[in-house]
Design an enzyme around this catalytic site. Sequence first.
Site, PDB file in Angstrom:
ATOM      1  N   LYS A   1       5.821  -1.971  36.625  1.00  0.00           N
ATOM      2  CA  LYS A   1       4.270  -2.114  35.504  1.00  0.00           C
ATOM      3  C   LYS A   1       5.091  -1.099  34.504  1.00  0.00           C
ATOM      4  CE  LYS A   1       1.067   1.326  37.264  1.00  0.00           C
ATOM      5  NZ  LYS A   1       1.866   2.261  35.738  1.00  0.00           N
TER       6      LYS A   1
ATOM      7  N   ASP B   1     -14.599   9.744  42.142  1.00  0.00           N
ATOM      8  CA  ASP B   1     -13.723   7.881  42.223  1.00  0.00           C
ATOM      9  C   ASP B   1     -15.000   7.428  41.993  1.00  0.00           C
ATOM     10  OD1 ASP B   1     -11.226   6.785  43.159  1.00  0.00           O
ATOM     11  OD2 ASP B   1     -12.215   5.520  42.688  1.00  0.00           O
TER      12      ASP B   1
ATOM     13  N   CYS C   1       4.570   1.187  40.530  1.00  0.00           N
ATOM     14  CA  CYS C   1       4.658   1.998  39.213  1.00  0.00           C
ATOM     15  C   CYS C   1       6.161   1.010  38.602  1.00  0.00           C
ATOM     16  CB  CYS C   1       5.672   2.754  39.732  1.00  0.00           C
ATOM     17  SG  CYS C   1       3.759   3.794  40.560  1.00  0.00           S
TER      18      CYS C   1
ATOM     19  N   ALA D   1      22.212  -0.155  46.796  1.00  0.00           N
ATOM     20  CA  ALA D   1      21.418  -1.656  46.839  1.00  0.00           C
ATOM     21  C   ALA D   1      20.793  -1.943  47.426  1.00  0.00           C
ATOM     22  CB  ALA D   1      22.580  -2.448  46.534  1.00  0.00           C
TER      23      ALA D   1
ATOM     24  N   VAL E   1      -2.302   9.464  43.367  1.00  0.00           N
ATOM     25  CA  VAL E   1      -1.982  10.240  42.585  1.00  0.00           C
ATOM     26  C   VAL E   1      -3.014  11.546  42.019  1.00  0.00           C
ATOM     27  CG1 VAL E   1      -1.551  11.187  40.183  1.00  0.00           C
ATOM     28  CG2 VAL E   1      -0.433   9.548  40.751  1.00  0.00           C
TER      29      VAL E   1
ATOM     30  N   LYS F   1       7.783   0.285  49.769  1.00  0.00           N
ATOM     31  CA  LYS F   1       8.974   1.420  50.312  1.00  0.00           C
ATOM     32  C   LYS F   1       8.901   1.664  51.679  1.00  0.00           C
ATOM     33  CE  LYS F   1       9.019   5.610  49.088  1.00  0.00           C
ATOM     34  NZ  LYS F   1       9.737   6.715  47.828  1.00  0.00           N
TER      35      LYS F   1
ATOM     36  N   THR G   1      -0.026   7.012  33.782  1.00  0.00           N
ATOM     37  CA  THR G   1       1.446   6.572  32.863  1.00  0.00           C
ATOM     38  C   THR G   1       1.209   6.364  31.738  1.00  0.00           C
ATOM     39  OG1 THR G   1       2.652   7.482  34.928  1.00  0.00           O
ATOM     40  CG2 THR G   1       3.275   5.701  33.230  1.00  0.00           C
TER      41      THR G   1
ATOM     42  N   GLU H   1       2.775  12.411  35.623  1.00  0.00           N
ATOM     43  CA  GLU H   1       3.570  12.766  36.994  1.00  0.00           C
ATOM     44  C   GLU H   1       4.481  11.647  37.679  1.00  0.00           C
ATOM     45  OE1 GLU H   1       1.786  15.327  39.636  1.00  0.00           O
ATOM     46  OE2 GLU H   1       3.815  14.376  39.977  1.00  0.00           O
TER      47      GLU H   1
HETATM   48  P1  NAD Z   1      -4.639   3.951  42.353  1.00  0.00           P
HETATM   49  O1  NAD Z   1      -5.511   2.617  42.266  1.00  0.00           O
HETATM   50  O2  NAD Z   1      -4.320   4.417  43.593  1.00  0.00           O
HETATM   51  O3  NAD Z   1      -5.790   5.093  42.200  1.00  0.00           O
HETATM   52  C1  NAD Z   1      -6.526   5.390  41.344  1.00  0.00           C
HETATM   53  C2  NAD Z   1      -8.480   5.681  41.770  1.00  0.00           C
HETATM   54  O4  NAD Z   1      -8.785   5.355  40.524  1.00  0.00           O
HETATM   55  C3  NAD Z   1      -8.440   4.649  42.782  1.00  0.00           C
HETATM   56  O5  NAD Z   1      -9.278   5.585  44.589  1.00  0.00           O
HETATM   57  C4  NAD Z   1     -10.372   3.582  41.920  1.00  0.00           C
HETATM   58  O6  NAD Z   1     -11.443   3.560  42.341  1.00  0.00           O
HETATM   59  C5  NAD Z   1      -9.870   5.123  40.169  1.00  0.00           C
HETATM   60  N1  NAD Z   1     -11.286   5.088  39.144  1.00  0.00           N
HETATM   61  C6  NAD Z   1     -10.611   3.855  38.816  1.00  0.00           C
HETATM   62  N2  NAD Z   1     -11.911   4.054  37.224  1.00  0.00           N
HETATM   63  C7  NAD Z   1     -12.018   5.128  37.593  1.00  0.00           C
HETATM   64  C8  NAD Z   1     -13.265   5.915  36.567  1.00  0.00           C
HETATM   65  N3  NAD Z   1     -13.436   5.495  35.822  1.00  0.00           N
HETATM   66  N4  NAD Z   1     -13.656   6.449  37.417  1.00  0.00           N
HETATM   67  C9  NAD Z   1     -13.664   7.468  38.085  1.00  0.00           C
HETATM   68  N5  NAD Z   1     -12.061   6.495  39.072  1.00  0.00           N
HETATM   69  C10 NAD Z   1     -12.198   5.864  38.667  1.00  0.00           C
HETATM   70  O7  NAD Z   1      -3.774   4.660  41.692  1.00  0.00           O
HETATM   71  P2  NAD Z   1      -2.485   5.411  41.344  1.00  0.00           P
HETATM   72  O8  NAD Z   1      -1.246   4.996  42.632  1.00  0.00           O
HETATM   73  O9  NAD Z   1      -2.813   7.167  41.945  1.00  0.00           O
HETATM   74  O10 NAD Z   1      -2.209   5.297  40.061  1.00  0.00           O
HETATM   75  C11 NAD Z   1      -3.048   6.606  38.556  1.00  0.00           C
HETATM   76  C12 NAD Z   1      -2.153   6.381  37.922  1.00  0.00           C
HETATM   77  O11 NAD Z   1      -0.807   7.192  38.224  1.00  0.00           O
HETATM   78  C13 NAD Z   1      -1.377   5.245  37.293  1.00  0.00           C
HETATM   79  O12 NAD Z   1      -0.887   5.509  35.728  1.00  0.00           O
HETATM   80  C14 NAD Z   1       0.305   5.459  37.527  1.00  0.00           C
HETATM   81  O13 NAD Z   1       0.879   5.177  37.080  1.00  0.00           O
HETATM   82  C15 NAD Z   1      -0.328   6.684  37.836  1.00  0.00           C
HETATM   83  N6  NAD Z   1       1.266   6.833  39.169  1.00  0.00           N
HETATM   84  C16 NAD Z   1       1.225   6.934  40.078  1.00  0.00           C
HETATM   85  C17 NAD Z   1       2.130   7.067  40.810  1.00  0.00           C
HETATM   86  C18 NAD Z   1       2.160   6.951  42.584  1.00  0.00           C
HETATM   87  O14 NAD Z   1       2.921   6.600  42.790  1.00  0.00           O
HETATM   88  N7  NAD Z   1       1.143   5.805  42.853  1.00  0.00           N
HETATM   89  C19 NAD Z   1       2.759   8.266  40.806  1.00  0.00           C
HETATM   90  C20 NAD Z   1       3.318   8.643  39.459  1.00  0.00           C
HETATM   91  C21 NAD Z   1       2.226   8.142  38.095  1.00  0.00           C
HETATM   92  C1  UGA Z   2       8.866   5.852  41.183  1.00  0.00           C
HETATM   93  C2  UGA Z   2       9.169   7.326  41.304  1.00  0.00           C
HETATM   94  O1  UGA Z   2      10.539   7.397  41.710  1.00  0.00           O
HETATM   95  C3  UGA Z   2       8.541   8.746  40.948  1.00  0.00           C
HETATM   96  O2  UGA Z   2       9.072   9.608  40.166  1.00  0.00           O
HETATM   97  C4  UGA Z   2       7.855   8.130  39.900  1.00  0.00           C
HETATM   98  O3  UGA Z   2       6.557   9.322  39.959  1.00  0.00           O
HETATM   99  C5  UGA Z   2       6.455   6.801  40.341  1.00  0.00           C
HETATM  100  O4  UGA Z   2       7.839   5.715  40.473  1.00  0.00           O
HETATM  101  C6  UGA Z   2       6.167   6.272  39.269  1.00  0.00           C
HETATM  102  O5  UGA Z   2       5.881   6.604  38.199  1.00  0.00           O
HETATM  103  O6  UGA Z   2       4.215   6.614  39.898  1.00  0.00           O
HETATM  104  P1  UGA Z   2       7.538   5.553  43.906  1.00  0.00           P
HETATM  105  O7  UGA Z   2       7.516   4.528  42.798  1.00  0.00           O
HETATM  106  O8  UGA Z   2       6.203   5.343  44.390  1.00  0.00           O
HETATM  107  O9  UGA Z   2       8.212   6.268  43.021  1.00  0.00           O
HETATM  108  O10 UGA Z   2       8.904   4.989  44.477  1.00  0.00           O
HETATM  109  P2  UGA Z   2      10.750   4.906  44.249  1.00  0.00           P
HETATM  110  O11 UGA Z   2      11.219   5.822  45.256  1.00  0.00           O
HETATM  111  O12 UGA Z   2      11.284   5.478  43.225  1.00  0.00           O
HETATM  112  O13 UGA Z   2      10.863   3.208  44.590  1.00  0.00           O
HETATM  113  C7  UGA Z   2      10.979   2.257  43.556  1.00  0.00           C
HETATM  114  C8  UGA Z   2      10.943   1.735  44.299  1.00  0.00           C
HETATM  115  O14 UGA Z   2      12.814   1.523  44.053  1.00  0.00           O
HETATM  116  C9  UGA Z   2      11.372   1.144  45.553  1.00  0.00           C
HETATM  117  O15 UGA Z   2      10.291  -0.679  45.474  1.00  0.00           O
HETATM  118  C10 UGA Z   2      12.356   0.820  46.200  1.00  0.00           C
HETATM  119  O16 UGA Z   2      12.768   0.309  47.628  1.00  0.00           O
HETATM  120  C11 UGA Z   2      13.575   1.151  45.192  1.00  0.00           C
HETATM  121  N1  UGA Z   2      14.690   1.684  45.176  1.00  0.00           N
HETATM  122  C12 UGA Z   2      14.670   2.848  44.874  1.00  0.00           C
HETATM  123  C13 UGA Z   2      16.060   1.059  45.345  1.00  0.00           C
HETATM  124  O17 UGA Z   2      15.966  -0.111  45.504  1.00  0.00           O
HETATM  125  N2  UGA Z   2      17.533   1.833  45.695  1.00  0.00           N
HETATM  126  C14 UGA Z   2      17.092   3.101  45.312  1.00  0.00           C
HETATM  127  O18 UGA Z   2      18.296   3.986  45.084  1.00  0.00           O
HETATM  128  C15 UGA Z   2      15.989   4.137  45.082  1.00  0.00           C
END
Ligand code: NAD
Ligand code: UGA
Length: 440
Positions: free
Chosen positions: A265, A30, A262, A254, A11, A322, A123, A153
């Site tokens: 959790k 970071d 995400c 399906a 993110v 995915k 999140t 996000e």
């Molecule tokens: P990530 O693990 O990819 O990245 C998190 C980063 O934060 C890491 O690089 C880590 O080293 C750094 N970090 C941890 N503690 C820190 C600190 N004290 N100071 C500075 N840096 C620090 O995680 P992510 O997938 O980017 O997810 C971050 C958040 O966004 C989560 O809450 C997740 O649920 C949410 N989110 C993720 C996605 C996604 O698709 N990955 C989408 C939407 C929301």
């Molecule tokens: C999901 C949400 O789509 C994002 O909007 C959100 O920001 C993100 O979580 C988050 O909060 O981190 P992501 O986990 O990257 O995004 O991927 P998705 O495309 O949503 O897929 C999630 C899982 O559902 C995968 O395992 C995928 O294979 C599965 N999936 C998705 C299905 O089994 N069927 C579908 O029709 C769609």
Amino acid sequence: MDLCIIGSGYVGLVSGACFAEVGHHVICVDNNPKKIAALKAGQIPIYEPGLEDLVKRNVASHRLKFTGSIEEGVDGSQVVFIAVPTPPQPDGSVDLSYIEKVAREIAGVLKPGQYRVVVDKSTVPVKTGDNVTDTIKRYAKPGVEFDVVSNPEFLREGCAVADLMKPDRVVVGSNSERAINLMKKIYEPFMAPILVTDVNSAELIKHAANSFLALKISYANALSAICEASGADVEKVVDGIGTDKRIGRNFLNAGLGYGGSCFPKDIAAFIAICEQMGTPFTLLKEVQRINRDQKERFLQKLRDALWILKDKKIAVWGLTFKPDTDDVRTSVPVDLVNDLIKEGAHVTAYDPKGMENVREFGLIPDSVKLAKTALEAAEGAEALVLATEWREFKEVDLAALKSAMHTPLVFDGRNLFDPTAMRELGFKYRCIGRPMMETK
Ligand code: NAD
Ligand code: UGA
């Protein structure tokens, strides 16, 4: 505007690069020194289509930089985004210690007379914004001025750059006019609808959105079970309901069930916070149950066809949760490989981007062989499991696949192939929720 993003993962890094792309000056922080060193050296630590070019372009134009110092980031930026992990605890509730630590660190470097907006992009459960505000107040010097905003996000991995550059909507949760105006200025170039709410509603929107999407997937997976029992075709059923605009066709595919860092959790976290607040959301427990059962039902198909899995040579295509990502966190394909190993199968796997990470994080035993190509993985296999729908697999030469395998038995966990074509090519083909078509 001058922006700081704390946490440079999926993110933080992608958001930082996209904010820079539209003209802001962004400093990504970071606390992982290896990550910052790599980014400074021009190496991108994650695979995300389009990200490398975006980062390089914006670093070159001095709009994007990296640091290990929160102080440096906060000092020069009016708006500070938090994008650190919010991992699950064993009971499903969120470990908010990363957020709390960053809030304390921000408080420690805020200077009186410098107004700052602290934006939570991670999140988090509802009410976290209140706790972040209290924490900053508790640890900051007297006279410091700040507001806390919730800006969840919605990006998807695999298309994160596109999602961020063209969002369906931007949610801004705040009670401060001053903070809201700054947030609107940041997002103006993206030309997306901006939905302004209070902090609690914004936090709830994020959990509610992910839970609803997971619910749609579980709904389709539950339909796939009744389709298999009755001889109907789930692809036709979801097309039939999805063309109704009120339902929509997206997220009704399906498969093996949802995974990733995400959905699993966040659904658990939403269940936990609802329980804590005395309003249990039991529907979501059923969503989780269907998701677990879906992988089990798939494994049972393998047992039904192969009888005993012990000592069977099984190829697995796909390890990431995915396609178009290298992310193997909470990946159903990885769980599936481990289940097959537990039953004594010999697994050779292949994934276009996920193999380095499964080894680095020790997610599969060393006994699992990793092949260099999809066809190499299938060499001599008694069955092939397609676990992630990478485009590369769709383009494989199926005649070559058939001659590479010991037995042309394919379990398609993502309904990637056409059942009729597979049958005509002489494969014994099993997929999800579609009628079985046997080779003549
Ligand atoms: P990530 O693990 O990819 O990245 C998190 C980063 O934060 C890491 O690089 C880590 O080293 C750094 N970090 C941890 N503690 C820190 C600190 N004290 N100071 C500075 N840096 C620090 O995680 P992510 O997938 O980017 O997810 C971050 C958040 O966004 C989560 O809450 C997740 O649920 C949410 N989110 C993720 C996605 C996604 O698709 N990955 C989408 C939407 C929301
Ligand atoms: C999901 C949400 O789509 C994002 O909007 C959100 O920001 C993100 O979580 C988050 O909060 O981190 P992501 O986990 O990257 O995004 O991927 P998705 O495309 O949503 O897929 C999630 C899982 O559902 C995968 O395992 C995928 O294979 C599965 N999936 C998705 C299905 O089994 N069927 C579908 O029709 C769609």
